[in-house]
Motif scaffolding. Sequence first.
Motif, PDB file in Angstrom:
ATOM      1  N   ALA A   1       0.953  -1.253   0.026  1.00  0.00           N
ATOM      2  CA  ALA A   1       0.181  -0.035   0.249  1.00  0.00           C
ATOM      3  C   ALA A   1       0.809   1.427   0.011  1.00  0.00           C
ATOM      4  CB  ALA A   1      -0.764  -0.072   1.105  1.00  0.00           C
ATOM      5  N   LEU A   2       1.733   1.392   0.757  1.00  0.00           N
ATOM      6  CA  LEU A   2       2.894   2.329   0.814  1.00  0.00           C
ATOM      7  C   LEU A   2       3.510   2.581  -0.406  1.00  0.00           C
ATOM      8  CD1 LEU A   2       4.462   2.315   4.314  1.00  0.00           C
ATOM      9  CD2 LEU A   2       2.832   3.933   3.582  1.00  0.00           C
ATOM     10  N   ARG A   3       3.939   1.587  -1.248  1.00  0.00           N
ATOM     11  CA  ARG A   3       4.597   1.536  -2.436  1.00  0.00           C
ATOM     12  C   ARG A   3       3.705   1.949  -3.674  1.00  0.00           C
ATOM     13  NH1 ARG A   3       8.443  -3.878  -1.812  1.00  0.00           N
ATOM     14  NH2 ARG A   3      10.476  -2.667  -0.922  1.00  0.00           N
ATOM     15  N   THR A   4       2.467   1.370  -3.636  1.00  0.00           N
ATOM     16  CA  THR A   4       1.827   1.659  -4.888  1.00  0.00           C
ATOM     17  C   THR A   4       0.667   2.334  -4.759  1.00  0.00           C
ATOM     18  OG1 THR A   4       0.468  -0.376  -4.473  1.00  0.00           O
ATOM     19  CG2 THR A   4       2.543  -0.871  -5.552  1.00  0.00           C
ATOM     20  N   ASN A   5      -0.094   2.732  -3.587  1.00  0.00           N
ATOM     21  CA  ASN A   5      -1.226   3.257  -3.614  1.00  0.00           C
ATOM     22  C   ASN A   5      -0.954   4.957  -2.944  1.00  0.00           C
ATOM     23  OD1 ASN A   5      -3.779   4.666  -2.578  1.00  0.00           O
ATOM     24  ND2 ASN A   5      -4.554   2.529  -2.123  1.00  0.00           N
ATOM     25  N   GLN A   6      -1.047   5.855  -4.029  1.00  0.00           N
ATOM     26  CA  GLN A   6      -0.596   7.018  -3.865  1.00  0.00           C
ATOM     27  C   GLN A   6      -1.493   7.642  -2.554  1.00  0.00           C
ATOM     28  OE1 GLN A   6       0.431   9.571  -7.007  1.00  0.00           O
ATOM     29  NE2 GLN A   6       0.835  11.109  -5.660  1.00  0.00           N
ATOM     30  N   ALA A   7      -2.646   7.411  -2.897  1.00  0.00           N
ATOM     31  CA  ALA A   7      -3.767   7.995  -1.771  1.00  0.00           C
ATOM     32  C   ALA A   7      -3.515   7.753  -0.508  1.00  0.00           C
ATOM     33  CB  ALA A   7      -5.045   7.582  -2.375  1.00  0.00           C
TER      34      ALA A   7
ATOM     35  N   ALA B   1       9.096  12.970   8.127  1.00  0.00           N
ATOM     36  CA  ALA B   1       9.455  12.061   7.193  1.00  0.00           C
ATOM     37  C   ALA B   1       9.120  12.006   5.811  1.00  0.00           C
ATOM     38  CB  ALA B   1       8.615  10.747   7.967  1.00  0.00           C
ATOM     39  N   ASP B   2       9.576  11.038   5.020  1.00  0.00           N
ATOM     40  CA  ASP B   2       8.986  10.979   3.839  1.00  0.00           C
ATOM     41  C   ASP B   2       8.505   9.358   3.754  1.00  0.00           C
ATOM     42  OD1 ASP B   2      11.507   9.040   3.463  1.00  0.00           O
ATOM     43  OD2 ASP B   2      12.620  10.959   2.636  1.00  0.00           O
ATOM     44  N   VAL B   3       8.141   9.113   2.290  1.00  0.00           N
ATOM     45  CA  VAL B   3       7.546   7.830   2.193  1.00  0.00           C
ATOM     46  C   VAL B   3       8.662   6.642   2.142  1.00  0.00           C
ATOM     47  CG1 VAL B   3       6.416   6.065   0.441  1.00  0.00           C
ATOM     48  CG2 VAL B   3       5.545   8.573   0.676  1.00  0.00           C
ATOM     49  N   GLU B   4       9.760   7.014   1.803  1.00  0.00           N
ATOM     50  CA  GLU B   4      10.942   5.952   1.910  1.00  0.00           C
ATOM     51  C   GLU B   4      11.148   5.666   3.277  1.00  0.00           C
ATOM     52  OE1 GLU B   4      12.230   4.052  -0.625  1.00  0.00           O
ATOM     53  OE2 GLU B   4      10.644   5.043  -1.692  1.00  0.00           O
ATOM     54  N   GLU B   5      11.312   6.772   4.288  1.00  0.00           N
ATOM     55  CA  GLU B   5      11.301   6.301   5.705  1.00  0.00           C
ATOM     56  C   GLU B   5      10.317   5.484   6.134  1.00  0.00           C
ATOM     57  OE1 GLU B   5      11.927   8.245  10.045  1.00  0.00           O
ATOM     58  OE2 GLU B   5      11.656   9.639   8.404  1.00  0.00           O
ATOM     59  N   LEU B   6       8.964   5.583   5.751  1.00  0.00           N
ATOM     60  CA  LEU B   6       7.673   4.901   6.345  1.00  0.00           C
ATOM     61  C   LEU B   6       8.040   3.579   5.725  1.00  0.00           C
ATOM     62  CD1 LEU B   6       4.745   7.368   5.785  1.00  0.00           C
ATOM     63  CD2 LEU B   6       6.170   6.951   7.519  1.00  0.00           C
ATOM     64  N   ILE B   7       8.438   3.180   4.491  1.00  0.00           N
ATOM     65  CA  ILE B   7       8.571   1.946   3.926  1.00  0.00           C
ATOM     66  C   ILE B   7       9.658   1.212   4.761  1.00  0.00           C
ATOM     67  CG2 ILE B   7       9.668   0.594   2.012  1.00  0.00           C
ATOM     68  CD1 ILE B   7       8.124   2.647   0.117  1.00  0.00           C
ATOM     69  N   SER B   8      10.798   1.873   5.030  1.00  0.00           N
ATOM     70  CA  SER B   8      11.930   1.336   5.673  1.00  0.00           C
ATOM     71  C   SER B   8      11.543   0.834   7.299  1.00  0.00           C
ATOM     72  CB  SER B   8      13.103   2.280   5.935  1.00  0.00           C
ATOM     73  OG  SER B   8      14.167   1.719   6.718  1.00  0.00           O
ATOM     74  N   THR B   9      10.580   1.667   7.759  1.00  0.00           N
ATOM     75  CA  THR B   9      10.055   1.689   9.002  1.00  0.00           C
ATOM     76  C   THR B   9       9.209   0.235   9.197  1.00  0.00           C
ATOM     77  OG1 THR B   9       9.813   4.096   9.515  1.00  0.00           O
ATOM     78  CG2 THR B   9       8.550   2.383  11.208  1.00  0.00           C
ATOM     79  N   ILE B  10       8.329   0.173   8.215  1.00  0.00           N
ATOM     80  CA  ILE B  10       7.652  -1.190   8.184  1.00  0.00           C
ATOM     81  C   ILE B  10       8.398  -2.552   8.073  1.00  0.00           C
ATOM     82  CG2 ILE B  10       5.960  -2.414   6.622  1.00  0.00           C
ATOM     83  CD1 ILE B  10       4.537  -0.403   8.146  1.00  0.00           C
ATOM     84  N   LYS B  11       9.624  -2.296   7.240  1.00  0.00           N
ATOM     85  CA  LYS B  11      10.463  -3.279   7.077  1.00  0.00           C
ATOM     86  C   LYS B  11      11.261  -3.628   8.336  1.00  0.00           C
ATOM     87  CE  LYS B  11      11.555  -3.171   2.246  1.00  0.00           C
ATOM     88  NZ  LYS B  11      12.764  -3.091   1.182  1.00  0.00           N
ATOM     89  N   ASP B  12      11.691  -2.822   9.110  1.00  0.00           N
ATOM     90  CA  ASP B  12      12.278  -2.697  10.347  1.00  0.00           C
ATOM     91  C   ASP B  12      11.345  -3.586  11.534  1.00  0.00           C
ATOM     92  OD1 ASP B  12      14.402  -1.558   9.379  1.00  0.00           O
ATOM     93  OD2 ASP B  12      14.108   0.368  10.072  1.00  0.00           O
TER      94      ASP B  12
ATOM     95  N   GLY C   1      10.190   5.933  17.748  1.00  0.00           N
ATOM     96  CA  GLY C   1       8.965   5.098  18.094  1.00  0.00           C
ATOM     97  C   GLY C   1       7.872   5.716  17.865  1.00  0.00           C
ATOM     98  N   LEU C   2       7.966   7.137  17.738  1.00  0.00           N
ATOM     99  CA  LEU C   2       6.583   7.841  17.301  1.00  0.00           C
ATOM    100  C   LEU C   2       6.268   7.465  15.645  1.00  0.00           C
ATOM    101  CD1 LEU C   2       4.254   9.904  17.615  1.00  0.00           C
ATOM    102  CD2 LEU C   2       5.914  11.645  17.080  1.00  0.00           C
ATOM    103  N   VAL C   3       7.134   7.446  14.885  1.00  0.00           N
ATOM    104  CA  VAL C   3       7.164   7.052  13.493  1.00  0.00           C
ATOM    105  C   VAL C   3       6.384   5.535  13.376  1.00  0.00           C
ATOM    106  CG1 VAL C   3       8.198   6.540  11.235  1.00  0.00           C
ATOM    107  CG2 VAL C   3       8.678   8.583  12.445  1.00  0.00           C
ATOM    108  N   LYS C   4       7.099   4.468  14.137  1.00  0.00           N
ATOM    109  CA  LYS C   4       6.545   3.351  14.133  1.00  0.00           C
ATOM    110  C   LYS C   4       5.150   3.176  14.475  1.00  0.00           C
ATOM    111  CE  LYS C   4      11.202   0.978  14.558  1.00  0.00           C
ATOM    112  NZ  LYS C   4      11.915   0.482  15.607  1.00  0.00           N
ATOM    113  N   VAL C   5       4.782   3.995  15.563  1.00  0.00           N
ATOM    114  CA  VAL C   5       3.319   3.980  16.100  1.00  0.00           C
ATOM    115  C   VAL C   5       2.600   4.383  15.028  1.00  0.00           C
ATOM    116  CG1 VAL C   5       1.760   4.911  17.626  1.00  0.00           C
ATOM    117  CG2 VAL C   5       3.713   3.815  18.315  1.00  0.00           C
ATOM    118  N   GLU C   6       2.735   5.627  14.441  1.00  0.00           N
ATOM    119  CA  GLU C   6       1.955   6.502  13.494  1.00  0.00           C
ATOM    120  C   GLU C   6       1.796   5.737  12.013  1.00  0.00           C
ATOM    121  OE1 GLU C   6       0.417   9.282  14.079  1.00  0.00           O
ATOM    122  OE2 GLU C   6       0.506   9.051  16.056  1.00  0.00           O
ATOM    123  N   VAL C   7       2.706   5.141  11.717  1.00  0.00           N
ATOM    124  CA  VAL C   7       2.704   4.478  10.410  1.00  0.00           C
ATOM    125  C   VAL C   7       1.658   3.193  10.477  1.00  0.00           C
ATOM    126  CG1 VAL C   7       4.855   2.834  10.646  1.00  0.00           C
ATOM    127  CG2 VAL C   7       3.950   3.754   8.344  1.00  0.00           C
TER     128      VAL C   7
END
Length: 462
Positions: free
Chosen positions: A256-262, A284-295, A363-369
């Motif tokens: 969803a983060l990679r392909t769904n722009q909305a 943050a930017d989208v790349e950080e959110l993607i990296s956060t999901i992986k982490d 921690g905040l980015v991990k919770v929010e994403v």
Amino acid sequence: MSKKLYRETDFQRLSGDNGIDKSREQGWSPFKKDYARLLHAPSFRRLQGKTQLFPGSESDFFRNRLTHSLEVAQIAAGIATTVNAKFAVELQGEEINSDLVEFAAIAHDLGHPPFGHNGEKALDDLMKQHGGFEGNAQTLRILATVERKLVRNGALPRSDVGLNLTYRALASVLKYDKPIKPKRSLEDDLQKGYYECESELVQKIKNAVAPGYKGKKFKTIECSIMDLADDIAYSTYDLEDSLHANFVSPFSLLYALRTNQAVSSEVLRKCNKALKNSNYPQLADVEELISTIKDIFEGLLGAAAPDDQRDLHLWASNKMLNENSLVRTQFTAERVGKLIHSVELVINQNYPQLSSVRLTRDGLVKVEVLKHLNYELVIRSPRLALVEHRGRDLVSDIFGALLKSNGTLLPDDWRERYDEVAGNAGKAARLICDYVACMTDAYAAEFHDRLFGKGTSMFKPM
């Protein structure tokens, strides 16, 4: 921090009593009594019949508003204990009261009407000419007005002070320090705050808890802890339910983060809003959110994966989380523990009672994403939206029928209250709104069927 976290006026109750000495004689603190009063209140028990994420009729595994509130209370108590230990020097020998923190947590969802956000929106639309409706505002109203407890204050008993709680306990549920406009157009969005008819009460709370405070944001340390604990619960326990229901998986979140722009744009907007509110300068930017999901999910396999094996690790996490309940439980427990220990205290030197807590930036980015991805992919999914959409119609129909009946369709005790305000259109509408908001999902559906359906007994007690 030369000033104190708690002051004697915190313990004063709505009735005017100061029960601190009486409570000490019984071995109970005033805040522990507040907690007990709410725990035994009908409005708290009704939370078991209000949906948290998935309808309880689908599976007894899923959380409801009551179990969610208890989990938030446990997280909140953990935060208070951790902060008291980590920041003992800054607190100068004082401690955040865990009884009060847990009270705030089990109270925070009381105002939620049946059928979630659509039920809330329906009641707000119906009440826009009479002060509006909002879940947090309703929580304060339930505690101070709707719930009834007989109190002997002088010669005669009275029941007009709700659960007759301490001012500091009432302050702990004041998340939004602004009144909702008494009249709004139908096009206006739902507003967060407190009802204007509660303005005098809110001012009394402020005068008791933080006399002289003229700032724009009144929010106690206990409320801040409850708010953070709620966010942690959304990003862990609600996610666990979504994984169990196969609504999401690590792959689907990443996809969803990679392909769904909305979706990615909305999640990023909300994450950055939270970073700004916590005074973090780096957005943050989208790349950080993607990296956060992986982490977050790679940790299930122990050591971090080499770059060329990250997708394989994610696939393994995907399978384990969707198919193994023990892995899900362990994953959730470890995440909650790490987040609790990443909490920081931000002290307000002039008004320590209005201090706050926040997560580290990581921690905040991990919770929010995770919180906002779960909202976009689950709560806004067609299957859940369909349930809530139907609920919106039910709430509107019930409200209209009760108001049109001039109170004759209400149970006896509510009808007595209605008769007291029948000459005031705004107060009458507010009372009908209170009654509908108290309903569980199942009771609202059954009540609607008795009003408008066919074949249901009309003589079943209310």
